[in-house]
Design a protein around this motif. Sequence first.
Motif, PDB file in Angstrom:
ATOM      1  N   GLN A   1       0.831  -1.210   0.000  1.00 43.67           N
ATOM      2  CA  GLN A   1       0.000   0.000   0.000  1.00 43.67           C
ATOM      3  C   GLN A   1       0.864   1.258   0.000  1.00 43.67           C
ATOM      4  O   GLN A   1       0.547   2.238  -0.675  1.00 43.67           O
ATOM      5  CB  GLN A   1      -0.927  -0.006   1.219  1.00 43.67           C
ATOM      6  CG  GLN A   1      -2.049  -1.028   1.105  1.00 43.67           C
ATOM      7  CD  GLN A   1      -2.774  -1.222   2.434  1.00 43.67           C
ATOM      8  OE1 GLN A   1      -2.196  -1.062   3.508  1.00 43.67           O
ATOM      9  NE2 GLN A   1      -4.042  -1.588   2.363  1.00 43.67           N
ATOM     10  N   MET A   2       1.966   1.218   0.771  1.00 46.82           N
ATOM     11  CA  MET A   2       2.866   2.376   0.822  1.00 46.82           C
ATOM     12  C   MET A   2       3.504   2.638  -0.546  1.00 46.82           C
ATOM     13  O   MET A   2       3.606   3.789  -0.994  1.00 46.82           O
ATOM     14  CB  MET A   2       3.951   2.160   1.878  1.00 46.82           C
ATOM     15  CG  MET A   2       3.450   2.268   3.303  1.00 46.82           C
ATOM     16  SD  MET A   2       4.826   2.213   4.469  1.00 46.82           S
ATOM     17  CE  MET A   2       4.617   0.595   5.173  1.00 46.82           C
TER      18      MET A   2
ATOM     19  N   LEU B   1       2.958   5.898  -3.013  1.00 50.63           N
ATOM     20  CA  LEU B   1       4.069   6.718  -3.513  1.00 50.63           C
ATOM     21  C   LEU B   1       4.033   6.851  -5.027  1.00 50.63           C
ATOM     22  O   LEU B   1       4.248   7.934  -5.577  1.00 50.63           O
ATOM     23  CB  LEU B   1       5.400   6.059  -3.113  1.00 50.63           C
ATOM     24  CG  LEU B   1       6.061   6.565  -1.846  1.00 50.63           C
ATOM     25  CD1 LEU B   1       7.288   5.724  -1.545  1.00 50.63           C
ATOM     26  CD2 LEU B   1       6.484   8.019  -2.000  1.00 50.63           C
ATOM     27  N   LEU B   2       3.747   5.736  -5.722  1.00 51.73           N
ATOM     28  CA  LEU B   2       3.689   5.767  -7.190  1.00 51.73           C
ATOM     29  C   LEU B   2       2.524   6.639  -7.650  1.00 51.73           C
ATOM     30  O   LEU B   2       2.658   7.406  -8.611  1.00 51.73           O
ATOM     31  CB  LEU B   2       3.559   4.345  -7.748  1.00 51.73           C
ATOM     32  CG  LEU B   2       4.798   3.453  -7.568  1.00 51.73           C
ATOM     33  CD1 LEU B   2       4.492   2.022  -7.964  1.00 51.73           C
ATOM     34  CD2 LEU B   2       5.985   3.983  -8.364  1.00 51.73           C
TER      35      LEU B   2
ATOM     36  N   GLN C   1       1.260   9.116  -5.979  1.00 51.80           N
ATOM     37  CA  GLN C   1       1.674  10.495  -5.668  1.00 51.80           C
ATOM     38  C   GLN C   1       2.543  11.043  -6.790  1.00 51.80           C
ATOM     39  O   GLN C   1       2.364  12.169  -7.248  1.00 51.80           O
ATOM     40  CB  GLN C   1       2.498  10.504  -4.376  1.00 51.80           C
ATOM     41  CG  GLN C   1       1.838  11.232  -3.250  1.00 51.80           C
ATOM     42  CD  GLN C   1       2.754  11.274  -2.026  1.00 51.80           C
ATOM     43  OE1 GLN C   1       3.823  10.678  -1.984  1.00 51.80           O
ATOM     44  NE2 GLN C   1       2.328  11.979  -1.016  1.00 51.80           N
ATOM     45  N   GLN C   2       3.484  10.200  -7.261  1.00 55.05           N
ATOM     46  CA  GLN C   2       4.385  10.641  -8.323  1.00 55.05           C
ATOM     47  C   GLN C   2       3.609  10.878  -9.618  1.00 55.05           C
ATOM     48  O   GLN C   2       3.867  11.831 -10.336  1.00 55.05           O
ATOM     49  CB  GLN C   2       5.498   9.611  -8.536  1.00 55.05           C
ATOM     50  CG  GLN C   2       6.716  10.252  -9.165  1.00 55.05           C
ATOM     51  CD  GLN C   2       7.576   9.286  -9.952  1.00 55.05           C
ATOM     52  OE1 GLN C   2       7.164   8.172 -10.267  1.00 55.05           O
ATOM     53  NE2 GLN C   2       8.769   9.703 -10.288  1.00 55.05           N
ATOM     54  N   ARG C   3       2.653  10.005  -9.902  1.00 51.36           N
ATOM     55  CA  ARG C   3       1.817  10.206 -11.095  1.00 51.36           C
ATOM     56  C   ARG C   3       1.083  11.539 -11.005  1.00 51.36           C
ATOM     57  O   ARG C   3       0.974  12.265 -11.973  1.00 51.36           O
ATOM     58  CB  ARG C   3       0.795   9.063 -11.240  1.00 51.36           C
ATOM     59  CG  ARG C   3       1.414   7.808 -11.800  1.00 51.36           C
ATOM     60  CD  ARG C   3       0.383   6.744 -12.120  1.00 51.36           C
ATOM     61  NE  ARG C   3       1.035   5.463 -12.237  1.00 51.36           N
ATOM     62  CZ  ARG C   3       0.985   4.508 -11.318  1.00 51.36           C
ATOM     63  NH1 ARG C   3       0.274   4.673 -10.222  1.00 51.36           N
ATOM     64  NH2 ARG C   3       1.619   3.375 -11.499  1.00 51.36           N
ATOM     65  N   GLY C   4       0.604  11.845  -9.791  1.00 53.13           N
ATOM     66  CA  GLY C   4      -0.073  13.123  -9.555  1.00 53.13           C
ATOM     67  C   GLY C   4       0.857  14.282  -9.814  1.00 53.13           C
ATOM     68  O   GLY C   4       0.492  15.261 -10.456  1.00 53.13           O
ATOM     69  N   ASP C   5       2.118  14.135  -9.343  1.00 53.05           N
ATOM     70  CA  ASP C   5       3.106  15.216  -9.557  1.00 53.05           C
ATOM     71  C   ASP C   5       3.346  15.413 -11.048  1.00 53.05           C
ATOM     72  O   ASP C   5       3.412  16.536 -11.538  1.00 53.05           O
ATOM     73  CB  ASP C   5       4.450  14.866  -8.877  1.00 53.05           C
ATOM     74  CG  ASP C   5       4.336  14.884  -7.362  1.00 53.05           C
ATOM     75  OD1 ASP C   5       3.326  15.438  -6.875  1.00 53.05           O
ATOM     76  OD2 ASP C   5       5.217  14.346  -6.677  1.00 53.05           O
ATOM     77  N   HIS C   6       3.489  14.282 -11.800  1.00 54.91           N
ATOM     78  CA  HIS C   6       3.690  14.389 -13.247  1.00 54.91           C
ATOM     79  C   HIS C   6       2.504  15.087 -13.898  1.00 54.91           C
ATOM     80  O   HIS C   6       2.652  15.921 -14.761  1.00 54.91           O
ATOM     81  CB  HIS C   6       3.849  12.990 -13.873  1.00 54.91           C
ATOM     82  CG  HIS C   6       5.232  12.436 -13.729  1.00 54.91           C
ATOM     83  ND1 HIS C   6       6.335  13.106 -14.178  1.00 54.91           N
ATOM     84  CD2 HIS C   6       5.698  11.275 -13.190  1.00 54.91           C
ATOM     85  CE1 HIS C   6       7.420  12.388 -13.931  1.00 54.91           C
ATOM     86  NE2 HIS C   6       7.067  11.274 -13.324  1.00 54.91           N
TER      87      HIS C   6
END
Length: 295
Positions: free
Chosen positions: A279-280, A284-285, A287-292
């Motif tokens: 889940q962690m 994180l992945l 979150q990174q997709r959101g940042d992209h």
Amino acid sequence: MLVVQNVNTYIGRKQIITDASFKIHPGDIIGLIGPNGAGKTTLMKTILGLTKFDGQIQLNQVSVTENQHAALAQVGALIEHPAIYPFLTGQQNLALYAHDSAACQRLISELNMTTYIHDQAKGYSLGMKQKLGIAIALLNNPQLVILDEPMNGLDVEATIGVRQLIRQYAAQGTAFLISSHILSELQKVMTQVILINHGRIIVNQSTAEFERLHHQAYQLRTEDSQLTVESLAKNQIHYVLDGDTFQVNSENIFEIQDILTAQHVHLKELAPISSNFEQMVVHLLNQQRGDHHDN
């Protein structure tokens, strides 16, 4: 023992690995994780000198580029499929690489291969081939072992056996770099996490630090739920409310406490919601997709 510094790997004209840097010390068990196509296998092949790259890769201060044979002399590896000769027996396959027949026999016993080791490898099941590949990687007490999906095809008993072997070798100073989709298994042995996505390393932390930092959610209960709702909404803090229990993101917990203190709202409970390793990583992945996406 292993230093990877500013490494970029290309297949044809396509860049697969971008600016990868990390170190591995004796006895480390590094879990290399990430989604399909993230670059895990390519990074392992790069360390083994099997792909073109720029940057620096050194094993015991010897450059893989300048002296590949010397650099990789003490490295064992299992990448993608075990390199097995099908018309030789398991014993003969091991004998091609083994310097010490007693150590070889010990590995056969520890991996429970005794009943079929004298059969031709072409008749082996996926799990049998996998165990033979792991045995080949562990022969001759390597200083570094690189394993790509080592639990592939193994039953529960064999998985436990491999896990014990990895711990045993690590305790004697062998370092491991292991990729696996079975994160729950990897979590049981690894001491450090390297998370890679789109060819970039996005996390490089000890397992303990990773678990401490990435507990993504906390549950919160206060003496005044309605005022808490108003205060969080006013400050644009994301929350999920279930009854009188709020679920909030870990990065907001200090700000939330300050906001509630200013409103004279007392906390009744603030605790991390235990989340498993998978889940962690997914969080994180995402979150990174959101940042992209935001960029």
